[in-house]
Motif scaffolding. Structure first.
Motif, PDB file in Angstrom:
ATOM      1  N   ALA A 158       0.848  -1.202   0.000  1.00 56.22           N
ATOM      2  CA  ALA A 158       0.000   0.000   0.000  1.00 56.22           C
ATOM      3  C   ALA A 158       0.876   1.242   0.000  1.00 56.22           C
ATOM      4  O   ALA A 158       0.595   2.226  -0.701  1.00 56.22           O
ATOM      5  CB  ALA A 158      -0.931  -0.010   1.210  1.00 56.22           C
ATOM      6  N   ARG A 159       1.970   1.200   0.779  1.00 58.97           N
ATOM      7  CA  ARG A 159       2.906   2.329   0.818  1.00 58.97           C
ATOM      8  C   ARG A 159       3.563   2.528  -0.555  1.00 58.97           C
ATOM      9  O   ARG A 159       3.695   3.652  -1.035  1.00 58.97           O
ATOM     10  CB  ARG A 159       3.960   2.094   1.903  1.00 58.97           C
ATOM     11  CG  ARG A 159       4.876   3.280   2.119  1.00 58.97           C
ATOM     12  CD  ARG A 159       5.842   3.083   3.295  1.00 58.97           C
ATOM     13  NE  ARG A 159       6.711   1.919   3.100  1.00 58.97           N
ATOM     14  CZ  ARG A 159       6.609   0.751   3.752  1.00 58.97           C
ATOM     15  NH1 ARG A 159       5.668   0.565   4.654  1.00 58.97           N
ATOM     16  NH2 ARG A 159       7.443  -0.225   3.503  1.00 58.97           N
ATOM     17  N   VAL A 160       3.948   1.440  -1.209  1.00 54.92           N
ATOM     18  CA  VAL A 160       4.552   1.538  -2.548  1.00 54.92           C
ATOM     19  C   VAL A 160       3.567   2.185  -3.516  1.00 54.92           C
ATOM     20  O   VAL A 160       3.936   3.073  -4.297  1.00 54.92           O
ATOM     21  CB  VAL A 160       4.990   0.148  -3.064  1.00 54.92           C
ATOM     22  CG1 VAL A 160       5.357   0.190  -4.539  1.00 54.92           C
ATOM     23  CG2 VAL A 160       6.157  -0.386  -2.235  1.00 54.92           C
ATOM     24  N   VAL A 161       2.313   1.767  -3.463  1.00 54.06           N
ATOM     25  CA  VAL A 161       1.293   2.324  -4.353  1.00 54.06           C
ATOM     26  C   VAL A 161       1.100   3.813  -4.076  1.00 54.06           C
ATOM     27  O   VAL A 161       1.085   4.635  -4.996  1.00 54.06           O
ATOM     28  CB  VAL A 161      -0.036   1.546  -4.207  1.00 54.06           C
ATOM     29  CG1 VAL A 161      -1.185   2.274  -4.900  1.00 54.06           C
ATOM     30  CG2 VAL A 161       0.116   0.135  -4.750  1.00 54.06           C
ATOM     31  N   ARG A 162       0.975   4.194  -2.799  1.00 55.73           N
ATOM     32  CA  ARG A 162       0.776   5.602  -2.442  1.00 55.73           C
ATOM     33  C   ARG A 162       1.970   6.459  -2.850  1.00 55.73           C
ATOM     34  O   ARG A 162       1.809   7.508  -3.477  1.00 55.73           O
ATOM     35  CB  ARG A 162       0.579   5.736  -0.932  1.00 55.73           C
ATOM     36  CG  ARG A 162      -0.804   5.572  -0.437  1.00 55.73           C
ATOM     37  CD  ARG A 162      -0.966   6.007   1.016  1.00 55.73           C
ATOM     38  NE  ARG A 162       0.117   5.577   1.890  1.00 55.73           N
ATOM     39  CZ  ARG A 162       0.171   4.405   2.529  1.00 55.73           C
ATOM     40  NH1 ARG A 162      -0.797   3.540   2.372  1.00 55.73           N
ATOM     41  NH2 ARG A 162       1.179   4.104   3.318  1.00 55.73           N
ATOM     42  N   GLU A 163       3.178   6.024  -2.459  1.00 54.15           N
ATOM     43  CA  GLU A 163       4.376   6.838  -2.694  1.00 54.15           C
ATOM     44  C   GLU A 163       4.699   6.999  -4.176  1.00 54.15           C
ATOM     45  O   GLU A 163       5.375   7.953  -4.560  1.00 54.15           O
ATOM     46  CB  GLU A 163       5.573   6.226  -1.967  1.00 54.15           C
ATOM     47  CG  GLU A 163       5.475   6.360  -0.456  1.00 54.15           C
ATOM     48  CD  GLU A 163       6.600   5.650   0.279  1.00 54.15           C
ATOM     49  OE1 GLU A 163       7.470   5.025  -0.373  1.00 54.15           O
ATOM     50  OE2 GLU A 163       6.602   5.715   1.531  1.00 54.15           O
ATOM     51  N   ASN A 202       2.223   6.940  -6.543  1.00 58.47           N
ATOM     52  CA  ASN A 202       1.001   7.382  -7.190  1.00 58.47           C
ATOM     53  C   ASN A 202       0.545   6.401  -8.276  1.00 58.47           C
ATOM     54  O   ASN A 202       0.190   6.784  -9.383  1.00 58.47           O
ATOM     55  CB  ASN A 202       1.184   8.791  -7.770  1.00 58.47           C
ATOM     56  CG  ASN A 202      -0.158   9.445  -8.060  1.00 58.47           C
ATOM     57  OD1 ASN A 202      -1.138   9.178  -7.393  1.00 58.47           O
ATOM     58  ND2 ASN A 202      -0.172  10.299  -9.066  1.00 58.47           N
ATOM     59  N   ILE A 203       0.568   5.129  -7.938  1.00 63.05           N
ATOM     60  CA  ILE A 203       0.172   4.081  -8.876  1.00 63.05           C
ATOM     61  C   ILE A 203      -1.347   4.054  -8.950  1.00 63.05           C
ATOM     62  O   ILE A 203      -2.029   4.012  -7.938  1.00 63.05           O
ATOM     63  CB  ILE A 203       0.737   2.719  -8.464  1.00 63.05           C
ATOM     64  CG1 ILE A 203       2.268   2.780  -8.494  1.00 63.05           C
ATOM     65  CG2 ILE A 203       0.193   1.608  -9.353  1.00 63.05           C
ATOM     66  CD1 ILE A 203       2.950   1.575  -7.892  1.00 63.05           C
ATOM     67  N   ARG A 204      -1.867   4.082 -10.173  1.00 62.76           N
ATOM     68  CA  ARG A 204      -3.319   4.092 -10.394  1.00 62.76           C
ATOM     69  C   ARG A 204      -3.694   2.992 -11.369  1.00 62.76           C
ATOM     70  O   ARG A 204      -2.951   2.692 -12.287  1.00 62.76           O
ATOM     71  CB  ARG A 204      -3.758   5.444 -10.969  1.00 62.76           C
ATOM     72  CG  ARG A 204      -3.469   6.625 -10.089  1.00 62.76           C
ATOM     73  CD  ARG A 204      -4.477   6.669  -8.939  1.00 62.76           C
ATOM     74  NE  ARG A 204      -4.191   7.795  -8.077  1.00 62.76           N
ATOM     75  CZ  ARG A 204      -3.832   7.680  -6.810  1.00 62.76           C
ATOM     76  NH1 ARG A 204      -3.697   6.494  -6.272  1.00 62.76           N
ATOM     77  NH2 ARG A 204      -3.609   8.729  -6.070  1.00 62.76           N
ATOM     78  N   LEU A 205      -4.876   2.456 -11.163  1.00 61.66           N
ATOM     79  CA  LEU A 205      -5.421   1.444 -12.075  1.00 61.66           C
ATOM     80  C   LEU A 205      -5.971   2.157 -13.285  1.00 61.66           C
ATOM     81  O   LEU A 205      -6.746   3.110 -13.177  1.00 61.66           O
ATOM     82  CB  LEU A 205      -6.510   0.652 -11.359  1.00 61.66           C
ATOM     83  CG  LEU A 205      -7.208  -0.430 -12.174  1.00 61.66           C
ATOM     84  CD1 LEU A 205      -6.197  -1.513 -12.564  1.00 61.66           C
ATOM     85  CD2 LEU A 205      -8.332  -1.034 -11.377  1.00 61.66           C
TER      86      LEU A 205
END
Length: 91
Positions: free
Chosen positions: A79-84, A86-89
């Protein structure tokens, strides 16, 4: 011919693959415990263990709270990797 993450400049990148066995919500604790014991026994059998290791994997059988703690840490990590980043589907 695909470069590794290390070759691409991500020397500290680590994303190991792992598997877990789950039961549906509400399965009695004694059934969960038996499943864990049986799976641990099977994974410790020399033939099974050597076949898994021949695929380049380590056998680490854990259950209950240690596995739940591991799952929570994995969810927090990614979740931290996605947030930091800015990974979006897309789609």
């Amino acid at each position: 011919g695909v470069p590794s993450f290390h070759e691409l400049g991500f020397a500290d990148f680590e994303a190991p693959t792992w598997w877990g066995v789950y039961a549906p919500s509400g399965v009695p604790r004694e059934i969960q415990s038996r499943m864990a014991r049986e799976l641990t026994t099977i994974l410790a059998e020399p033939e099974i263990k050597s076949r898994v290791e021949a695929l380049g994997m380590d056998v680490l059988a854990t259950s209950g709270e240690p596995f739940a703690d591991f799952m929570v840490s994995e969810m927090e990590r990614w979740a931290r990797v996605v947030r930091e980043n800015n990974i979006r589907l897309e789609g």
